[in-house]
Design a protein around this motif. Structure first.
Motif, short mmCIF file in Angstrom:
data_model
loop_
_atom_site.label_atom_id
_atom_site.label_comp_id
_atom_site.label_asym_id
_atom_site.label_seq_id
_atom_site.Cartn_x
_atom_site.Cartn_y
_atom_site.Cartn_z
N CYS A 106 0.84 -1.20 0.00
CA CYS A 106 0.00 0.00 0.00
C CYS A 106 0.87 1.25 0.00
O CYS A 106 1.90 1.32 0.69
N ASP B 228 -3.42 4.84 -1.73
CA ASP B 228 -4.35 3.79 -1.32
C ASP B 228 -5.15 4.14 -0.08
O ASP B 228 -6.04 3.39 0.32
N ASN C 184 -6.22 7.10 -9.48
CA ASN C 184 -6.14 5.83 -8.78
C ASN C 184 -7.30 4.94 -9.24
O ASN C 184 -8.34 4.88 -8.62
N ARG D 279 -7.81 1.93 -9.11
CA ARG D 279 -8.16 0.75 -8.32
C ARG D 279 -9.53 0.91 -7.67
O ARG D 279 -10.19 -0.07 -7.38
N TYR D 280 -9.95 2.14 -7.44
CA TYR D 280 -11.13 2.37 -6.63
C TYR D 280 -12.28 2.99 -7.41
O TYR D 280 -13.13 3.64 -6.86
N ASN E 98 -6.71 -4.24 2.70
CA ASN E 98 -7.21 -3.57 1.50
C ASN E 98 -7.40 -4.59 0.40
O ASN E 98 -6.70 -5.62 0.36
N CYS F 21 -4.00 -3.92 -2.13
CA CYS F 21 -2.62 -3.75 -1.67
C CYS F 21 -2.48 -4.34 -0.27
O CYS F 21 -3.48 -4.61 0.40
#
Length: 673
Positions: free
Chosen positions: A355, A359, A373, A375-376, A487, A490
Motif C-alpha cells: 500500500c 491507497d 487511482n 483501483r477504486y 485492503n 494492496c
C-alpha cells in the motif's frame, strides 16, 4: 437485478407496523414518528427492505404508495454490515435505474426508479470471499445528510456555549436575538408552543435553531424554556412556537420530571442558605437566553434517523428498541457463501503490491490522486447509475482469524495497567510478534465506560432496559476477537520492535506524537503502547543532528470543526496548517459516525470534511490515514460510551499499523499482514 418478492414486501410492511404497535402498547405512540423506520413511514411513506445475495445486499423501498415513484434514494444514508469469516461494512450506494425498451432483468427491475446496493464481493477486488455463513444487517442513518450547513454568528453574549477556539457561537438561524426571551410581537404571531428538553445542550442556540428547522410548521424558537425554574446545562431545552395548533407537534416526555428536579434543587439550596438570606442566588446556571427564527436562504435540512446518540432527541424520544427501530427489514439475515458457487471460482491472485499513499484516499469528489487511482473506481455491471456524489466502493474488509494458540502467541494476552489504559483497555504488544497485538477482548472496551456526559444517568437506564431486546449479533461481546484489516488491492506490513528501531534510526525519526483533542488523546495511548520498547533516533547523541525528523499524527479536531464551522470555514482553518521541513505529518480521517452527538456532527458532514481536508492538505505534504472505512465495522460496538463517535479498539490499532507501514515499508523488511 433480483428485487423483493411479494412475501418479502408484506413481511417488511408487517415489521414496520409491528414497531408502531410496540410504541402504542407502551403508550408512547407519538414518539414512533420521531426516529427510524417510523419517521420514514409517517412523513415520507417509505418502507425499506433488504435482500442479501451471494455478492451484494440490495435495499428497496416497497411502500405501496411510493415504490413506483420514489427516485431520491440519494437522500437516505444507510449503514450495512455483512459479517462472517470476513467483515464488510460501510455505506450502500444509491443507484438510479435507467429503464429501456427491452430489459434482460425480471419485471421487478421496472417497478423501481432507484435502490441501494452494498457490494461486498466481486466488486473489483481480486480475492474471493471466504466461504461460510454471513449475517447481514442494515440500519438507517440519515435523511438528507449531505445538506448544506450555513452558520451565522450569534450576537455577542456572556454565558454557556462560547468556544472561541473554533469561532463564535453560531447557528443556521441568521435572525437570532440574545439576552431576551421571545418578543411579544413574535409570540402573537405564533402563540402555540411546545417544550422539548435536550440531551447534551452544550450550545443551545445551534441546537434549538436546528430543532425548530426540523419540526414542521415551527415559526420561532427560544431558550431556556420559560417553564424551567432553574435551567442549566444538564436541564435545558427549547421552546418551539407555531402559528396554529398542529397534530404533528411533538410534546415533551420529560418536562415535568425536569421541573420537579429543579424545584427540589431550589428547595435544597434555600434550606442550606443562612436564615438572613431568604433569596439565595440560584436563578440560572450560566445559560444564555435567546430566541430566533429558522427562516434563512438555506432550506436544506438534515435529519438523523438512527437510534444512536442524538443531542436533540435522545432525551425526549429515545428509540424503544435501539436494535429494531432503525433496522431495515431483512427476511433472511443469513447469507451462505458456498465455496463451490460460480462467484468463488477465481484463479489465485498474484501477490499484491504494498500500500502507498494513494491507497488511503477516499475519493469523494475530485482529487488528482483519487482520479488517477483506478483501483477504486465504481464497478457496477448492471447498467444502473450511482447517483449519490459520495458513492464509492469500500476499499477493504476485516478478515477474522482463529484465536492464536500459545505457540503462535506465547506472551499471554494482558491489558496494560496505569496511564496506557486509563480511558480504554489496551493490550500489551509482543515485541517480536506484532501480529499478536490484534487480539482483543472487545467486551472490555465499554464494560466499565458508561455514559459520562450530562443526562447520562437516564441514558444508561435506557441502555439497560434494552439489553434484553437485542436480536443482532454484536461484536462488542466478543472476548476473543482476532481480525486484521486488508485492503482489496494492496498489502500492509507489520514490524517487530527491532525492525521499527532500525527503521527509525535509518530515517532519523526522533519522535512520533499525536495532536488534536479527545480522539487524539485516545490514539496517543495506542502509539505509546506500541512504541514502549522501540528505540527512537536521538539527535542529542548525534551532535544535535539538524536532519532529525519528527512525526505528527493529527486528528485536526475534526469533531469540533464539524460542530462549530461551515464548510468554507473548514477550508480556511485547514489552510492554516503548516508542515515544517523536518516534520512528517499524517492526518486521520473522521470515523464512520453512527450518531449525532452534537448539532451538525454527523456522518454526512464527516464525509464533506474528508473531501475538503483531502484537497487542502495533500498539496501541503500531509498524508491521509483512512480510518473511515475500517471504523464502519465497529461504529456500533467499540465507541467510547457507545456514543457512535469515539471509536476505539481495532481501528485505533490499525491507525498505528498504517503509520508504521507508510514510514517503514520501503526501509526495512517486515511481514505482510
Amino acid at each position: 437485478m433480483v428485487g423483493p418478492d411479494q412475501d418479502l414486501i408484506e413481511a417488511a410492511t408487517e415489521f414496520v407496523l409491528s414497531r408502531e404497535q410496540a410504541y402504542a402498547n407502551a403508550q408512547i405512540h407519538a414518539r414512533w414518528k420521531m426516529r427510524g423506520v417510523g419517521h420514514l413511514y409517517h412523513y415520507y411513506n417509505l418502507t425499506l427492505t433488504a435482500l442479501g445475495t451471494q455478492n451484494a445486499v440490495l435495499i428497496f423501498n416497497v411502500h405501496p404508495a411510493t415504490s413506483r415513484s420514489f427516485q431520491d434514494c440519494h437522500l437516505i444514508t444507510l449503514w450495512a454490515i455483512v459479517q462472517g469469516p470476513e467483515v464488510f461494512a460501510g455505506m450502500p450506494q444509491a443507484i438510479n435505474i435507467t429503464h429501456t425498451g427491452t430489459s434482460t432483468t425480471n419485471d421487478n427491475d421496472k417497478k423501481y426508479k432507484c435502490y441501494w446496493k452494498f457490494q461486498f464481493a466481486n466488486g473489483g477486488q481480486q480475492q474471493a470471499v471466504l466461504p461460510g455463513n454471513y449475517t447481514v444487517n442494515v440500519k438507517l442513518m440519515q435523511w438528507n445528510g449531505m445538506a448544506k450547513v450555513q452558520l451565522y454568528a450569534a450576537p455577542q453574549f456572556s454565558g454557556q456555549g462560547s468556544d472561541s477556539q473554533y469561532g463564535p457561537v453560531s447557528s443556521q438561524c441568521p435572525h437570532t436575538h440574545t439576552g431576551q426571551f421571545i418578543s411579544t410581537e413574535a409570540y402573537q404571531k405564533a402563540p402555540f408552543n411546545t417544550t422539548l428538553i435536550g440531551f447534551k445542550f452544550y450550545e443551545p442556540l445551534s441546537a434549538c435553531c436546528e430543532m425548530c428547522r426540523r419540526t414542521p410548521l415551527c415559526q420561532y424558537w427560544a431558550t431556556p424554556p420559560h417553564q424551567l425554574p432553574l435551567p442549566s446545562r444538564s436541564g435545558n431545552g427549547c421552546e418551539l412556537f407555531f402559528h396554529q395548533a398542529a397534530q404533528d407537534v411533538p410534546h415533551s416526555q420529560v418536562l415535568e420530571e425536569t421541573i420537579r428536579k429543579q424545584n427540589t434543587l431550589i428547595a435544597q439550596e434555600k434550606a442550606a442558605a443562612p436564615a438572613s438570606n431568604n433569596n439565595p442566588q440560584t436563578t440560572t446556571k450560566s445559560v444564555v437566553k435567546a430566541w430566533g427564527s429558522p427562516q434563512s436562504d438555506n432550506d436544506q435540512v438534515a435529519y438523523f434517523l438512527g437510534c444512536g446518540w442524538s443531542e436533540l432527541f435522545h432525551n425526549e424520544f429515545p428509540c424503544l428498541s435501539e436494535d429494531l427501530d432503525d433496522q431495515v427489514w431483512i427476511h433472511q439475515p443469513i447469507v451462505v457463501i458456498d465455496p463451490t458457487s460460480t462467484t468463488q471460482k477465481q484463479a489465485p491472485s498474484p501477490q499484491l503490491p504494498l500500500c502507498e499513499a494513494q491507497d488511503e484516499y477516499v475519493a469523494i469528489n475530485s482529487n488528482e490522486f483519487s482520479l488517477t487511482n483506478q483501483r477504486y473506481r465504481l464497478d457496477n455491471n448492471d447498467n444502473h447509475t450511482a447517483t449519490n456524489p459520495t458513492s464509492r466502493q469500500i476499499i477493504g474488509r476485516w478478515i477474522q482469524k482463529p484465536h492464536p494458540t500459545t505457540d503462535e502467541c506465547p506472551m499471554p494476552y494482558e491489558i496494560l495497567k496505569g496511564p496506557y489504559s486509563s480511558q480504554n483497555a489496551i493490550s500489551r504488544p509482543d515485541p517480536n510478534r506484532p501480529y499478536c497485538w490484534y487480539r482483543d477482548d472487545l467486551s472490555l472496551l465499554n464494560k466499565h465506560k458508561p455514559c459520562k456526559q450530562i443526562n447520562c444517568r437516564q441514558h444508561d437506564q435506557q441502555q439497560q432496559q434494552q439489553q434484553q431486546q437485542q436480536t443482532t449479533s454484536h461484536k462488542q461481546y466478543h472476548q476473543e476477537w482476532m481480525a486484521v484489516w486488508n485492503n482489496y488491492h494492496c498489502d500492509y506490513m507489520d514490524f517487530t520492535d527491532q525492525q521499527l528501531s532500525q527503521c527509525f534510526q535509518t530515517l532519523k525519526i526522533a519522535s512520533i506524537d499525536t495532536r488534536g483533542a479527545s480522539i487524539s488523546g485516545f490514539m496517543k495511548k495506542y502509539f505509546l503502547t506500541r512504541l514502549a520498547n522501540v528505540t527512537m533516533y536521538s539527535p542529542a547523541q548525534n551532535n544535535n543532528d539538524p536532519e532529525a525528523k519528527y512525526v505528527w499524527v493529527k486528528t485536526l479536531h475534526w469533531p469540533h470543526l464539524l460542530w462549530h464551522q461551515s464548510m468554507d470555514a473548514w477550508e480556511a482553518t485547514l489552510q492554516k496548517e503548516k508542515r515544517k521541513a523536518h516534520e512528517i505529518v499524517f492526518w486521520i480521517t473522521p470515523f464512520f459516525i453512527s450518531s449525532e452527538r452534537e448539532t451538525y456532527l454527523h456522518l454526512g458532514r464527516a464525509m464533506q470534511f474528508m473531501d475538503v481536508a483531502e484537497q487542502v492538505l495533500t498539496p501541503k505534504g500531509y498524508q491521509m490515514i483512512n480510518l473511515f472505512d475500517p471504523s464502519a465495522a465497529f461504529t456500533y460496538d467499540t465507541a467510547g460510551q457507545q456514543d457512535g463517535l469515539h471509536i476505539i479498539g481495532p481501528p485505533m490499532k490499525l491507525a498505528v499499523t498504517k503509520v508504521f507501514h507508510h514510514l517503514c515499508s520501503k526501509v526495512v523488511e517486515g511481514t505482510r499482514i
